[in-house]
Design a protein around this motif. Sequence first.
Motif, mmCIF file in Angstrom:
data_model
loop_
_atom_site.group_PDB
_atom_site.id
_atom_site.type_symbol
_atom_site.label_atom_id
_atom_site.label_comp_id
_atom_site.label_asym_id
_atom_site.label_seq_id
_atom_site.Cartn_x
_atom_site.Cartn_y
_atom_site.Cartn_z
ATOM 1 N N GLU A 271 0.850 -1.186 0.000
ATOM 2 C CA GLU A 271 0.000 0.000 0.000
ATOM 3 C C GLU A 271 0.892 1.245 0.000
ATOM 4 O O GLU A 271 1.243 1.780 1.048
ATOM 5 C CB GLU A 271 -0.909 0.033 1.233
ATOM 6 N N TYR A 272 1.254 1.695 -1.191
ATOM 7 C CA TYR A 272 2.122 2.850 -1.305
ATOM 8 C C TYR A 272 1.328 4.018 -1.864
ATOM 9 O O TYR A 272 0.635 3.891 -2.865
ATOM 10 C CB TYR A 272 3.323 2.549 -2.201
ATOM 11 N N ASP A 273 1.417 5.157 -1.185
ATOM 12 C CA ASP A 273 0.662 6.339 -1.585
ATOM 13 C C ASP A 273 1.460 7.560 -1.137
ATOM 14 O O ASP A 273 1.383 7.968 0.029
ATOM 15 C CB ASP A 273 -0.718 6.306 -0.935
ATOM 16 N N ALA A 274 2.221 8.140 -2.056
ATOM 17 C CA ALA A 274 3.109 9.246 -1.721
ATOM 18 C C ALA A 274 2.354 10.463 -1.202
ATOM 19 O O ALA A 274 2.817 11.136 -0.272
ATOM 20 C CB ALA A 274 3.957 9.625 -2.935
ATOM 21 N N ALA A 275 1.195 10.758 -1.767
ATOM 22 C CA ALA A 275 0.433 11.927 -1.318
ATOM 23 C C ALA A 275 -0.049 11.740 0.118
ATOM 24 O O ALA A 275 0.061 12.662 0.943
ATOM 25 C CB ALA A 275 -0.744 12.179 -2.253
ATOM 26 N N ARG A 276 -0.580 10.567 0.426
ATOM 27 C CA ARG A 276 -1.009 10.299 1.805
ATOM 28 C C ARG A 276 0.184 10.284 2.748
ATOM 29 O O ARG A 276 0.097 10.744 3.890
ATOM 30 C CB ARG A 276 -1.757 8.967 1.894
ATOM 31 N N ALA A 277 1.308 9.766 2.271
ATOM 32 C CA ALA A 277 2.520 9.748 3.094
ATOM 33 C C ALA A 277 2.938 11.164 3.451
ATOM 34 O O ALA A 277 3.276 11.449 4.603
ATOM 35 C CB ALA A 277 3.644 9.020 2.360
ATOM 36 N N ASP A 278 2.911 12.052 2.475
ATOM 37 C CA ASP A 278 3.287 13.447 2.742
ATOM 38 C C ASP A 278 2.319 14.093 3.729
ATOM 39 O O ASP A 278 2.737 14.863 4.602
ATOM 40 C CB ASP A 278 3.337 14.244 1.447
ATOM 41 N N ALA A 279 1.029 13.777 3.621
ATOM 42 C CA ALA A 279 0.041 14.326 4.554
ATOM 43 C C ALA A 279 0.293 13.806 5.972
ATOM 44 O O ALA A 279 0.212 14.577 6.946
ATOM 45 C CB ALA A 279 -1.375 13.980 4.095
ATOM 46 N N GLU A 280 0.614 12.516 6.101
ATOM 47 C CA GLU A 280 0.924 11.951 7.417
ATOM 48 C C GLU A 280 2.191 12.586 7.978
ATOM 49 O O GLU A 280 2.274 12.899 9.169
ATOM 50 C CB GLU A 280 1.089 10.429 7.335
ATOM 51 N N ASN A 281 3.190 12.780 7.122
ATOM 52 C CA ASN A 281 4.427 13.420 7.551
ATOM 53 C C ASN A 281 4.153 14.840 8.042
ATOM 54 O O ASN A 281 4.670 15.256 9.082
ATOM 55 C CB ASN A 281 5.450 13.427 6.410
ATOM 56 N N ASP A 282 3.320 15.579 7.315
ATOM 57 C CA ASP A 282 2.976 16.949 7.724
ATOM 58 C C ASP A 282 2.287 16.952 9.084
ATOM 59 O O ASP A 282 2.556 17.821 9.922
ATOM 60 C CB ASP A 282 2.094 17.623 6.681
ATOM 61 N N GLU A 283 1.396 15.987 9.307
ATOM 62 C CA GLU A 283 0.725 15.876 10.610
ATOM 63 C C GLU A 283 1.741 15.547 11.697
ATOM 64 O O GLU A 283 1.656 16.054 12.815
ATOM 65 C CB GLU A 283 -0.374 14.815 10.556
ATOM 66 N N GLY A 284 2.718 14.710 11.357
ATOM 67 C CA GLY A 284 3.780 14.405 12.312
ATOM 68 C C GLY A 284 4.596 15.631 12.665
ATOM 69 O O GLY A 284 4.950 15.844 13.828
ATOM 70 N N VAL A 285 4.876 16.462 11.678
ATOM 71 C CA VAL A 285 5.618 17.702 11.919
ATOM 72 C C VAL A 285 4.811 18.611 12.853
ATOM 73 O O VAL A 285 5.374 19.229 13.774
ATOM 74 C CB VAL A 285 5.961 18.408 10.592
ATOM 75 N N ALA A 286 3.506 18.682 12.645
ATOM 76 C CA ALA A 286 2.651 19.494 13.513
ATOM 77 C C ALA A 286 2.680 18.965 14.943
ATOM 78 O O ALA A 286 2.778 19.744 15.907
ATOM 79 C CB ALA A 286 1.220 19.525 12.975
ATOM 80 N N ARG A 287 2.614 17.657 15.098
ATOM 81 C CA ARG A 287 2.653 17.067 16.440
ATOM 82 C C ARG A 287 4.023 17.277 17.078
ATOM 83 O O ARG A 287 4.125 17.487 18.286
ATOM 84 C CB ARG A 287 2.273 15.592 16.384
ATOM 85 N N TRP A 288 5.060 17.190 16.269
ATOM 86 C CA TRP A 288 6.418 17.456 16.752
ATOM 87 C C TRP A 288 6.479 18.874 17.311
ATOM 88 O O TRP A 288 6.987 19.096 18.413
ATOM 89 C CB TRP A 288 7.414 17.295 15.608
ATOM 90 N N GLY A 289 5.938 19.828 16.563
ATOM 91 C CA GLY A 289 5.943 21.226 16.998
ATOM 92 C C GLY A 289 5.180 21.446 18.294
ATOM 93 O O GLY A 289 5.491 22.361 19.059
ATOM 94 N N ALA A 290 4.196 20.601 18.562
ATOM 95 C CA ALA A 290 3.410 20.695 19.789
ATOM 96 C C ALA A 290 4.047 19.905 20.938
ATOM 97 O O ALA A 290 3.505 19.870 22.044
ATOM 98 C CB ALA A 290 1.991 20.189 19.538
#
Length: 91
Positions: free
Chosen positions: A22-41
């Motif tokens: 199950e490879y999906d680069a767009a979803r991966a980037d969205a999950e990564n962005d959410e991770g960055v937001a959580r990292w910032g918090a």
Amino acid sequence: AESAALGALEQDSSLPWWADGEYDAARADAENDEGVARWGAGDWSGAHQKFTEACRLNPRAAAHHLNRGRAAMRLDRPGPAARDFERATAR
């Protein structure tokens, strides 16, 4: 064909944990962005979970492995962090 591929995955335990097809680069980037937001918090565990999902969805993205490794270090998990840093540099 799909069942044969699944059978091969079940028989070959040497395959990486993310080799589920199950490879999906767009979803991966969205999950990564959410991770960055959580990292910032300051939510290291939540960030690690999101970066893990990003790695699963796009295992070839070095940035996702790097981010997960950084989160693992914050969670005092140097072994997994080192493996992620190694995967990031291999990409």
